[in-house]
Structure formats: structure tokens, C-alpha cells
Design an enzyme around this catalytic site. Structure first.
Site, PDB file in Angstrom:
ATOM      1  CG  ASP A 256     -55.033  32.184  38.634  1.00  0.00           C
ATOM      2  OD1 ASP A 256     -55.076  32.845  37.579  1.00  0.00           O
ATOM      3  OD2 ASP A 256     -55.586  31.074  38.766  1.00  0.00           O
TER       4      ASP A 256
ATOM      5  CG  ASN B 147     -56.835  33.466  29.813  1.00  0.00           C
ATOM      6  OD1 ASN B 147     -56.121  34.397  30.203  1.00  0.00           O
ATOM      7  ND2 ASN B 147     -57.668  32.836  30.615  1.00  0.00           N
TER       8      ASN B 147
ATOM      9  CG  PHE C 131     -63.789  28.110  37.197  1.00  0.00           C
ATOM     10  CD1 PHE C 131     -63.929  27.333  38.327  1.00  0.00           C
ATOM     11  CD2 PHE C 131     -64.314  27.648  35.994  1.00  0.00           C
ATOM     12  CE1 PHE C 131     -64.585  26.102  38.265  1.00  0.00           C
ATOM     13  CE2 PHE C 131     -64.966  26.416  35.920  1.00  0.00           C
ATOM     14  CZ  PHE C 131     -65.107  25.646  37.065  1.00  0.00           C
ATOM     15  N   GLY C 132     -62.547  32.071  39.144  1.00  0.00           N
ATOM     16  CA  GLY C 132     -61.470  33.038  39.371  1.00  0.00           C
ATOM     17  C   GLY C 132     -61.820  34.129  40.350  1.00  0.00           C
TER      18      GLY C 132
ATOM     19  CG  HIS D 253     -50.884  32.607  37.037  1.00  0.00           C
ATOM     20  ND1 HIS D 253     -50.891  31.241  36.937  1.00  0.00           N
ATOM     21  CD2 HIS D 253     -52.043  33.017  36.455  1.00  0.00           C
ATOM     22  CE1 HIS D 253     -51.992  30.844  36.332  1.00  0.00           C
ATOM     23  NE2 HIS D 253     -52.715  31.905  36.034  1.00  0.00           N
TER      24      HIS D 253
ATOM     25  CG  HIS E 120     -55.988  35.719  34.158  1.00  0.00           C
ATOM     26  ND1 HIS E 120     -55.870  34.971  33.010  1.00  0.00           N
ATOM     27  CD2 HIS E 120     -55.681  34.889  35.190  1.00  0.00           C
ATOM     28  CE1 HIS E 120     -55.521  33.727  33.339  1.00  0.00           C
ATOM     29  NE2 HIS E 120     -55.400  33.654  34.658  1.00  0.00           N
ATOM     30  CG  LEU E 121     -52.938  42.440  33.595  1.00  0.00           C
ATOM     31  CD1 LEU E 121     -51.726  43.213  33.064  1.00  0.00           C
ATOM     32  CD2 LEU E 121     -53.335  42.977  34.971  1.00  0.00           C
ATOM     33  NE  ARG E 122     -60.408  38.257  33.352  1.00  0.00           N
ATOM     34  CZ  ARG E 122     -60.087  36.974  33.493  1.00  0.00           C
ATOM     35  NH1 ARG E 122     -59.357  36.357  32.571  1.00  0.00           N
ATOM     36  NH2 ARG E 122     -60.482  36.298  34.544  1.00  0.00           N
TER      37      ARG E 122
ATOM     38  CG  ASP F  56     -53.655  30.064  33.128  1.00  0.00           C
ATOM     39  OD1 ASP F  56     -53.775  28.979  33.710  1.00  0.00           O
ATOM     40  OD2 ASP F  56     -54.097  31.137  33.595  1.00  0.00           O
TER      41      ASP F  56
HETATM   42 ZN   LIG Z   1     -55.063  28.470  35.209  1.00  0.00          ZN
HETATM   43 ZN   LIG Z   2     -54.759  31.840  35.501  1.00  0.00          ZN
END
Ligand SMILES: [Zn+2]
Ligand SMILES: [Zn+2]
Length: 421
Positions: free
Chosen positions: A303, A93, A321-322, A59, A61-63, A151
């Protein structure tokens, strides 16, 4: 050829724990044994280091595409390699959302060109992750996705979840859900409780997550699908997962390093403490650790969620968030789980190797013929994490400046050393 000499080979799949050499020929492991010799091979001296199967992050996020200010596939995978990861699964996402084969293919191609760690894309469950109609799941599967998820938000309705599951089961794809009830979550920025009251920040009750976990498990019971709960943070969610496992459902879950390390008591007016799900109570954190120890939790996933400094450097309420996750994941596993005696080292390795592999339906082991993905680390190397030194484009981490004992020392992907400390 690459010869990794004199390391402590520790493999949760084969249960090997011995000082051995690993010989790699091309992109495959050719031999694991004592006193191997190979003339002309590049030699990596792994004396006093652990040699393990390559870590998988289920999990992140590489954007890219669309969020290149915050991260690209190139910068994100470099950061992953520093964290000891040999393969990472990137959430859909992006902008545009990875909801069709053309986006999937472009991610796969860019990852191959960046040439660091393997990138296994996760496709959206619904078109634009809007929760209205199914995404092009089978075309994305042909293009290389390994799972589906909306996600960033949950699969919007139970009805849509049923369709997604019915569609994914014959394709052999796990359905990963970000569990949250939007009506309970709305407007919240941290976990609801005495600490949100004290800080005057709007809280999100733990039930926002566990209600959705309960719903999804009901749908897994109805459909027989493979369900994976993302970034689980609440003990009530864990209770649902435990019950589902006991009744033989194909339900798995992951926990992030920040959720087994920090609690809502650590939150301060600094957006590096703002993530979704939010940091939970101390009782929840302790429950997650017991789940990691007893096998109820299947894997650790980062994440990794980079946000450009300009977007995070705002009031807590307004920040996205993140937080970053790749480079501190293993070290937090040592400092919070292994060194205090809460988890044996072999169990921590399971959570980074065989655990995520099983969810993806693949094997991960150090044996002749297997892909030459290897993570080499020290359990006692002392170092200080400096976000400013990271190849990531973002700096959003609550762990900047923290000193650790234990670190990835080299990452080998398809027989090539892609990172060396
Ligand atoms: Zn999530
Ligand atoms: Zn995520």
C-alpha cells in the site's frame, strides 16, 4: 545473457533450496542448475545471497496521472526496484481515475517507457470510483488491468458490489476491496481505543473494517466471485476470511508491513503514522502475524502511498492517509517475522511471490522458460533506511532512520538488472 552464480536458490513454487546458478537468456530463464557456464554472459556473483522469484506487490499508488507532485510511474517504480519488487499493481485512484481503457493504456505505455519494474494496473470498479455505475471493466481488461477496485474507499453498496462481481467473474478478474464503513469511519484519524483517547484524536472502530469484510464475503457467497480484501488490519476481519476459506469461497487477503510491525501505541502527532486503515491494536497485530504464519493471509502488499512533504507536513487531523512502503517491506519482514522466528524464510517468500501471483491467476517460479524476474537479497546485510536517499518523490514514512538486518541486493526484470545495491 546474465548468469547469477552461487546463490542460495530458494523458490516457494518448486521447493528448491540449494546453491545453484541461474542462467538468463534475453527476457527468459534458460536454465537453473549447478556449475553452469556460459561464455560471454554477464556474471552476477550471488555468493551468500538468496536468489528468489521476482517479488510482486499487489497494492500500491504511483500517483500518475494527476499526482506527479507526490510520485510518478518513473520514480515509484525506481523505489519499487530498490525494494526488490519486479512487478507492482497500481491502484486506480489517480486523477483522472483509471476507469477507462485510455487511462489504462497511458499507464501501461508510461511504465514501458520508464523501463524499471513491470506495472500492472488495477481498474476502478465504478465510474470515477463514485460508487454509482460500473466502470468500463471489459475494455480496461483488454487494455491490461489485472483486477478491479475502488481503493481509497469501499465499493459503495452491496448492490453495486454484486454487479461488479457478476461482471468480473466471467472476465477472470479478482475484485479487491478497501473495506470500511463510511458512517463509522467518518471524521476518524486513528484506531479507536485507549490510545486515541489519550492522544485526543478521533477514533475509527475496528468494526468499520470488519463489517465491510463481512458484507463482501456475503456477496462472494452470493456470486461466486474472487474477492480479495486489501490491507486487512483487524482480527475480526481475519476471522471472517478464515471462515470463508473453510467454506471453500474464493476469498483472499493481504496485510501490509506497517500493520504487522506497528500498533496504535506507536502513533504520535506525526502524519507519518496516519494511514488507512489505521494502525491497529496489539492484539490485532499479533492476530495478523498468526494469519501470515498459518496461511490465512495470502500475501504481503505495501500500500505504498506517497504524499508530497507539503501535504503531509500539517496537523495530524488534516494530513492525508498513507505512507511509503516499497523499500522497507522486505526488511520489515525480516525484522518482525523471520529473525524473531515467527515465520520461516520460505513462507515470507511465498507472501511476496507465489501468494500474490496466485491471486492474479499467474505462476511465479525460477524455472527454464519462465520470465526472467528475479529478486536477489541478503538475510543479514546491515543497513539504515534513509528516506532522503529514496528515488520516491515523497518522504512520508515512520521508518526513516531505522536500522535493518537483511536487504534486497539486486532486482532483475525481464533479464535486466534494474537495481543493484
Ligand atoms: Zn485502501
Ligand atoms: Zn491503497
Amino acid at each position: 545473457m546474465l548468469l547469477i552464480k552461487n546463490g542460495r536458490v530458494l523458490d516457494p513454487a518448486t521447493k528448491i533450496d540449494a546453491t545453484l546458478d541461474v542462467l538468463i537468456d534475453g527476457d527468459r530463464i534458460s536454465k537453473v542448475g549447478a556449475n553452469l557456464d556460459a561464455s560471454g554472459a554477464e556474471v552476477f556473483d550471488a555468493t551468500s545471497l538468496v536468489v528468489a522469484p521476482g517479488f510482486i506487490d499487489l497494492h500500491c499508488h504511483l500517483r500518475e496521472p494527476g499526482g506527479e507532485m507526490s510520485e510518478t510511474i518513473e520514480t515509484g517504480t525506481k523505489s519499487a526496484a530498490r525494494g526488490g519488487f519486479t512487478a507492482v499493481c497500481c491502484m486506480p485512484n489517480t486523477q483522472p481515475v483509471n476507469d477507462n481503457a485510455a487511462v489504462t493504456r497511458s499507464i501501461v505505455e508510461r511504465a514501458a517507457a520508464a523501463g524499471t519494474v513491470r506495472v500492472w494496473p488495477i481498474g476502478a470498479a465504478s465510474k470515477s470510483s463514485k460508487g454509482e455505475s460500473l466502470a468500463e471493466i471489459s475494455a480496461m481488461k483488454a487494455a491490461g488491468i489485472v483486477a478491479v477496485s475502488d481503493d481509497g474507499k469501499p465499493v459503495a453498496t452491496a448492490r453495486l458490489m454484486r454487479q461488479v462481481m457478476d461482471y468480473c467473474t466471467p472476465l477472470g478478474l479478482p475484485v479487491i476491496d478497501h473495506c470500511e464503513d463510511p458512517s463509522l469511519f467518518a471524521g476518524g484519524v486513528m484506531r479507536e481505543g485507549p490510545h486515541s483517547l489519550k492522544l485526543g484524536l478521533q477514533g475509527i472502530p475496528a468494526a468499520s473494517e470488519s463489517i465491510c469484510v463481512g458484507r463482501d464475503i456475503e456477496m462472494a457467497l452470493l456470486t461466486g466471485a474472487r474477492l480479495h480484501i486489501a490491507h486487512m488490519s483487524a482480527s475480526a476481519s481475519l476471522a471472517y476470511v478464515r471462515a470463508a476459506k473453510r467454506s471453500g469461497l474464493r476469498v483472499t487477503c493481504e496485510v501490509t508491513p506497517h500493520h504487522f510491525t506497528l500498533t496504535d501505541e506507536d502513533v504520535r502527532y506525526d502524519a507519518s503514522y496516519k494511514m488507512n486503515p489505521p494502525l491497529a491494536s496489539r492484539a490485532d497485530r499479533d492476530a495478523l502475524i498468526s494469519g501470515l504464519a498459518d496461511g490465512s493471509v495470502d500475501c504481503i502488499a505495501t500500500d505504498h502511498a506517497p504524499h508530497h512533504p507539503a501535504s503531509k507536513d500539517v496537523e495530524f487531523d488534516r494530513a492525508p492517509f498513507g505512507i511509503l512502503g516499497f523499500e522497507t517491506a522486505l526488511a520489515l519482514g525480516f525484522s518482525e517475522l523471520v529473525h524473531p522466528g515467527k515465520l520461516p524464510l520460505i513462507r515470507l517468500l511465498e507472501l511476496f511471490t507465489t501468494g500474490p501471483a496466485r491471486i492474479l491467476g499467474i505462476e511465479r517460479k525460477l524455472a527454464a522458460g519462465e520470465p526472467a524476474d528475479v529478486t536477489i537479497f541478503s538475510t543479514d546485510h546491515e543497513w539504515t533506511y534513509r528516506a532522503a536517499d529514496s528515488p520516491s518523490k515523497s518522504r512520508n514514512t515512520p521508518f526513516d532512520g531505522r536500522t535493518f538486518r537483511g536487504a534486497p541486493m539486486a532486482t532483475v526484470v525481464a533479464g535486466r538488472i534494474v537495481y543493484r545495491r
